[in-house]
Structure formats: C-alpha cells, structure tokens
Design a protein around this motif. Structure first.
Motif, PDB file in Angstrom:
ATOM      1  N   GLN A 114       5.187  17.179  -6.693  1.00 36.64           N
ATOM      2  CA  GLN A 114       5.388  15.792  -6.688  1.00 36.64           C
ATOM      3  C   GLN A 114       6.695  15.381  -6.452  1.00 36.64           C
ATOM      4  N   VAL A 115       7.633  15.912  -6.961  1.00 34.48           N
ATOM      5  CA  VAL A 115       9.006  15.501  -6.625  1.00 34.48           C
ATOM      6  C   VAL A 115       9.462  16.004  -5.455  1.00 34.48           C
ATOM      7  N   ALA A 116       8.941  17.103  -4.787  1.00 33.46           N
ATOM      8  CA  ALA A 116       9.159  17.457  -3.475  1.00 33.46           C
ATOM      9  C   ALA A 116       8.750  16.424  -2.561  1.00 33.46           C
ATOM     10  N   GLU A 117       7.414  15.838  -2.629  1.00 33.46           N
ATOM     11  CA  GLU A 117       7.072  15.057  -1.921  1.00 33.46           C
ATOM     12  C   GLU A 117       7.411  13.487  -2.140  1.00 33.46           C
ATOM     13  N   TYR A 118       7.791  13.137  -3.223  1.00 29.36           N
ATOM     14  CA  TYR A 118       7.886  11.843  -3.410  1.00 29.36           C
ATOM     15  C   TYR A 118       9.147  11.452  -4.196  1.00 29.36           C
ATOM     16  N   GLY A 119       9.929  12.488  -4.526  1.00 31.41           N
ATOM     17  CA  GLY A 119      11.409  12.309  -5.012  1.00 31.41           C
ATOM     18  C   GLY A 119      11.586  11.474  -6.200  1.00 31.41           C
ATOM     19  N   ILE A 120      12.454  10.317  -6.199  1.00 29.99           N
ATOM     20  CA  ILE A 120      12.992   9.491  -7.194  1.00 29.99           C
ATOM     21  C   ILE A 120      11.455   8.816  -7.716  1.00 29.99           C
ATOM     22  N   ALA A 121      10.577   8.538  -6.620  1.00 29.09           N
ATOM     23  CA  ALA A 121       9.364   7.812  -7.007  1.00 29.09           C
ATOM     24  C   ALA A 121       8.658   8.657  -7.956  1.00 29.09           C
ATOM     25  N   ALA A 122       8.612   9.865  -8.021  1.00 33.06           N
ATOM     26  CA  ALA A 122       7.753  10.787  -8.819  1.00 33.06           C
ATOM     27  C   ALA A 122       8.289  10.605 -10.340  1.00 33.06           C
ATOM     28  N   HIS A 123       9.741   9.929 -10.471  1.00 36.32           N
ATOM     29  CA  HIS A 123      10.151  10.037 -11.798  1.00 36.32           C
ATOM     30  C   HIS A 123       9.957   8.744 -12.354  1.00 36.32           C
ATOM     31  N   TRP A 124       9.684   7.782 -11.557  1.00 32.65           N
ATOM     32  CA  TRP A 124      10.052   6.329 -11.850  1.00 32.65           C
ATOM     33  C   TRP A 124       9.265   5.933 -13.043  1.00 32.65           C
ATOM     34  N   LYS A 125       7.812   6.377 -13.093  1.00 29.53           N
ATOM     35  CA  LYS A 125       6.992   5.731 -14.277  1.00 29.53           C
ATOM     36  C   LYS A 125       7.266   6.451 -15.353  1.00 29.53           C
ATOM     37  N   TYR A 126       8.297   7.458 -15.504  1.00 31.24           N
ATOM     38  CA  TYR A 126       8.596   7.945 -16.784  1.00 31.24           C
ATOM     39  C   TYR A 126       9.855   7.420 -17.469  1.00 31.24           C
ATOM     40  N   LYS A 127      10.529   6.712 -16.414  1.00 30.12           N
ATOM     41  CA  LYS A 127      11.792   6.049 -16.705  1.00 30.12           C
ATOM     42  C   LYS A 127      11.861   4.858 -17.738  1.00 30.12           C
ATOM     43  N   GLU A 128      12.407   4.935 -18.581  1.00 38.89           N
ATOM     44  CA  GLU A 128      12.554   3.800 -19.722  1.00 38.89           C
ATOM     45  C   GLU A 128      10.996   3.712 -20.259  1.00 38.89           C
ATOM     46  N   MET A 149      12.566  11.970  -1.069  1.00 39.40           N
ATOM     47  CA  MET A 149      11.420  11.559  -0.697  1.00 39.40           C
ATOM     48  C   MET A 149      11.016  11.858   0.639  1.00 39.40           C
ATOM     49  N   TYR A 150      10.389  13.194   0.361  1.00 40.63           N
ATOM     50  CA  TYR A 150      10.361  14.053   1.878  1.00 40.63           C
ATOM     51  C   TYR A 150       9.216  13.726   2.691  1.00 40.63           C
ATOM     52  N   ALA A 151       8.101  13.150   2.404  1.00 35.12           N
ATOM     53  CA  ALA A 151       6.902  12.702   3.069  1.00 35.12           C
ATOM     54  C   ALA A 151       7.391  11.487   4.066  1.00 35.12           C
ATOM     55  N   MET A 152       8.065  10.561   3.230  1.00 26.63           N
ATOM     56  CA  MET A 152       8.801   9.533   4.017  1.00 26.63           C
ATOM     57  C   MET A 152       9.790   9.942   5.002  1.00 26.63           C
ATOM     58  N   GLN A 153      10.595  10.794   4.530  1.00 30.17           N
ATOM     59  CA  GLN A 153      11.597  11.140   5.600  1.00 30.17           C
ATOM     60  C   GLN A 153      11.164  11.705   6.624  1.00 30.17           C
ATOM     61  N   HIS A 210       0.869  -1.111  -0.033  1.00 24.14           N
ATOM     62  CA  HIS A 210      -0.121  -0.127   0.080  1.00 24.14           C
ATOM     63  C   HIS A 210       0.847   1.279   0.015  1.00 24.14           C
ATOM     64  N   ILE A 211       1.883   1.366   0.779  1.00 25.22           N
ATOM     65  CA  ILE A 211       2.716   2.190   0.881  1.00 25.22           C
ATOM     66  C   ILE A 211       3.367   2.660  -0.509  1.00 25.22           C
ATOM     67  N   VAL A 212       3.920   1.577  -1.318  1.00 28.51           N
ATOM     68  CA  VAL A 212       4.467   1.484  -2.391  1.00 28.51           C
ATOM     69  C   VAL A 212       3.345   2.007  -3.526  1.00 28.51           C
ATOM     70  N   ALA A 213       2.244   1.766  -3.447  1.00 25.51           N
ATOM     71  CA  ALA A 213       1.193   2.054  -4.473  1.00 25.51           C
ATOM     72  C   ALA A 213       0.792   3.667  -4.273  1.00 25.51           C
ATOM     73  N   ASP A 214       1.080   4.066  -2.859  1.00 27.56           N
ATOM     74  CA  ASP A 214       0.920   5.411  -2.634  1.00 27.56           C
ATOM     75  C   ASP A 214       1.772   6.392  -3.362  1.00 27.56           C
ATOM     76  N   LEU A 215       2.966   5.785  -3.524  1.00 29.43           N
ATOM     77  CA  LEU A 215       4.096   6.555  -4.231  1.00 29.43           C
ATOM     78  C   LEU A 215       3.829   6.467  -5.804  1.00 29.43           C
ATOM     79  N   ARG A 216       2.752   5.651  -6.158  1.00 27.27           N
ATOM     80  CA  ARG A 216       2.410   5.544  -7.632  1.00 27.27           C
ATOM     81  C   ARG A 216       3.477   4.799  -8.386  1.00 27.27           C
ATOM     82  N   MET A 217       4.039   3.793  -7.409  1.00 30.72           N
ATOM     83  CA  MET A 217       5.047   2.963  -8.433  1.00 30.72           C
ATOM     84  C   MET A 217       4.240   2.054  -9.199  1.00 30.72           C
TER      85      MET A 217
END
Length: 333
Positions: free
Chosen positions: A308-322, A154-158, A32-39
């Motif tokens: 989005q990047v401020a809250e989720y960091g690298i996770a916000a970029h992942w769905k655009y990767k490759e 990943m500010y919110a998690m930090q 659920h936590i990972v899904a909330d990060l929109r992974m």
C-alpha cells in the motif's frame, strides 16, 4: 461530499474545457483520483471544489460559510499553488528551487495530493492543447510534479505522470518502447508463467499465503535506462519483475530464501529496503535472478502494508494521521 458536488456543479455551470466537455468533468475526475487514493472525505470535498475560487465567482467567505475552515484551507492552498506558479527555467538548480517552493507553500500535504491529482487529470486530457502548450506542460510535469510524487512515495501516480510526459515530449520513442515491450511480453509469457508456478508451488509447500504478480518496467524508466546505459531493450536485467506479497516481514525473508534456492541470484543485484527503507518510506526486498530458460528477472518481496505504501506513499498513511481512521474506500461507488 454530496454538498460539495452540487456546490461545485453550480459554480462551474456553463463553463467548458478545450475538449468541449463541461468544465465540471475536471473537478469530478480529480475527486475520483483522490478517492482512489483512499483519502478522507474532507480531501475529496476539497478536490471537488479545488477550482471554485480561481475559476468561478465563489468567494472565500462563501466557501467558509458553506464548508468550514478545513475544506476552505485546502482549497485556498491549491489556489495559491495555481496562482503565481510559473515555470521559466530548465536549469537543474532552478527546478530544484521550484520543487522546494511547491512543497513549502503547502501547509497540509493534502494540498499537494489534490494538486498532483489535478495535474494527472490535466495530463490525461493534454491532447486538446496546442503542440507548444503540450510540450511545456509535459516538461513541467516531468521535471517538477513527477519528482514530487516520487518524494511522497506515490509510485502509481509518478509512473503515470512520467509515461504521459514522455508520450507528449517524444512520442516516437514512447511508441517504439511500447511496441518492444508488447513483443517481449508475448515472447516471454511462458517463462514468466513458469516462474510464477514454481514460486507458488514452493510457497504452498512452506505454508505461506501470498499473491504473485508480474510486471514489465514502465516505459519512461526503460527510456531513461536505455539512454544512460546504451543497452538494447532485451538486455535490461530488470525489464521483467515478479512481485510476491505476503503477510509478515518474516515471510518476506523466507520467500527470499525460496527464490534463491530456485534460481541463481545475480551478484550485486540484491537490495534490502525492509531493513533500510528509502527516504519516501518504500520497503521491499529486491533481488535479480537467472530465471527459467536463462531469463533475467527481478523479484520484489513485500508485505501488504508495504505494498500500500509502495503504491500510494504518503496517501496510504493519511487516514491514520491524528487518529483519522475513517474508511472512504466506497465514497464514490
């Protein structure tokens, strides 16, 4: 994801956590936590399965047959981080070595994201551990896992990891700050709402669509600042922050002009993280002003993409990767 759900449920059947709950509650919460990060779906499936190699009879071969290379590789990565990872030194240099080892062991950043989600849920349920274990896990979280979340943006998690760690390491200080913040919220609510009203009015006049949020500095950050600067809670200049979220970079700078025309900025308290982003990809304009009734407050200005990047960091970029653009927002609805 559905196959992973049922596979993990069967693998952990009969196992229980210290709370007395079925063990499967844990991988489900991590997913659920990972899904909330929109992974992506692969990462969510791996989150559901992240403990099957370590805590059940499932073999790598069985996992490979059922879910293929990518999911298996992620689960193996998380398992490697669990096995042989020990925290033995409080020396700063040694902690830094562990951080580097942690990141180096992960060939795929999604492994780190799953591991952070795993640690976050364990921190949320830490109360069931004995006192010594609580302090060991909280200190490890504060000195290794929270800084990794920070480095990944990943500010919110930090923030949640830091606050939970402080709660278990120094509950008296945590509760004192929490009470102080609640008191100041009640005392300063009128000033905060007045500041939001004035900004909203000027945005409307300028034809700028934006959302205005308010927040108090998080508890662990307050704790650190009070200790370093020997201040009272009421004297922190950035205790209260307004956040203005708009559509474009041009509008960010226009809002900055509006804010400075409303209230006097405090010298030396302006940062342009849009022109010069932080190393963890964070972008915003920061300024501190003397607001309504002499109330010092920080104003952060950013676009929705920056938010989005401020809250989720690298996770916000992942769905655009490759080229991966599949939406997973509703994967757990």
């Amino acid at each position: 994801m559905e196959r992973a759900y049922h596979f993990a449920f069967r693998a952990h059947e009969g196992q229980v956590r210290l709370s007395g709950e079925p063990f499967f509650v844990h991988p489900l919460a991590v997913a659920h936590i990972v899904a909330d990060l929109r992974m992506d779906e692969v990462t969510i499936a791996a989150a559901l399965l992240h403990d099957v190699l370590e805590d059940s009879d499932v073999t790598e071969e069985a996992l490979q047959r059922e879910f293929g290379d990518e999911v298996t590789r992620l689960v193996q990565g998380v398992t490697k981080l669990n096995v042989g990872f020990s925290y033995t030194s409080k020396e700063e240099a040694q902690v830094e070595n562990y951080r580097r080892l942690f990141v180096a062991m992960a060939e795929d950043v999604r492994v780190i994201i799953i591991k952070l989600a795993d640690r976050l849920h364990n921190m949320r349920t830490l109360k069931y551990q004995n006192r010594q274990k609580k302090e060991e896990i909280a200190r490890e979280t504060l000195e290794i896992f929270a800084p990794i979340a920070h480095r990944l943006g990943m500010y919110a998690m930090q923030v949640e990891l830091e606050n939970l760690s402080l709660f278990f390491l120094d509950p008296e200080a945590y509760c004192a700050i929490q009470r102080g913040v609640e008191r100041l919220k009640a005392e300063r609510e009128a000033q905060i709402e007045e500041a939001k009203r004035q900004i909203a009015e000027r945005l409307k006049r300028a034809g700028i669509e934006g959302e205005i949020q308010s927040r108090f500095k998080h508890i662990y950050s307050i704790y650190n600042k009070l200790r370093r600067q020997n201040l009272n809670l009421e004297d922190l200049p950035d205790l209260i922050a307004l956040r203005v979220i708009v559509r474009t970079v041009e509008e960010c700078y226009a809002v900055l002009g509006i804010v400075h025309s409303l209230w006097n900025p405090i010298e030396g308290r302006f940062k342009d993280y849009i022109a010069v982003p932080k190393s963890n990809m964070y972008q915003s304009l920061h300024t501190t002003v003397i607001g309504p009734k002499g109330l010092p407050m920080e104003v952060q200005i950013r676009t929705w993409d920056m938010h989005q990047v401020a809250e989720y960091g690298i996770a916000a970029h992942w769905k655009y990767k490759e080229g991966k653009t599949q939406e997973t927002d509703n994967g757990f609805d």
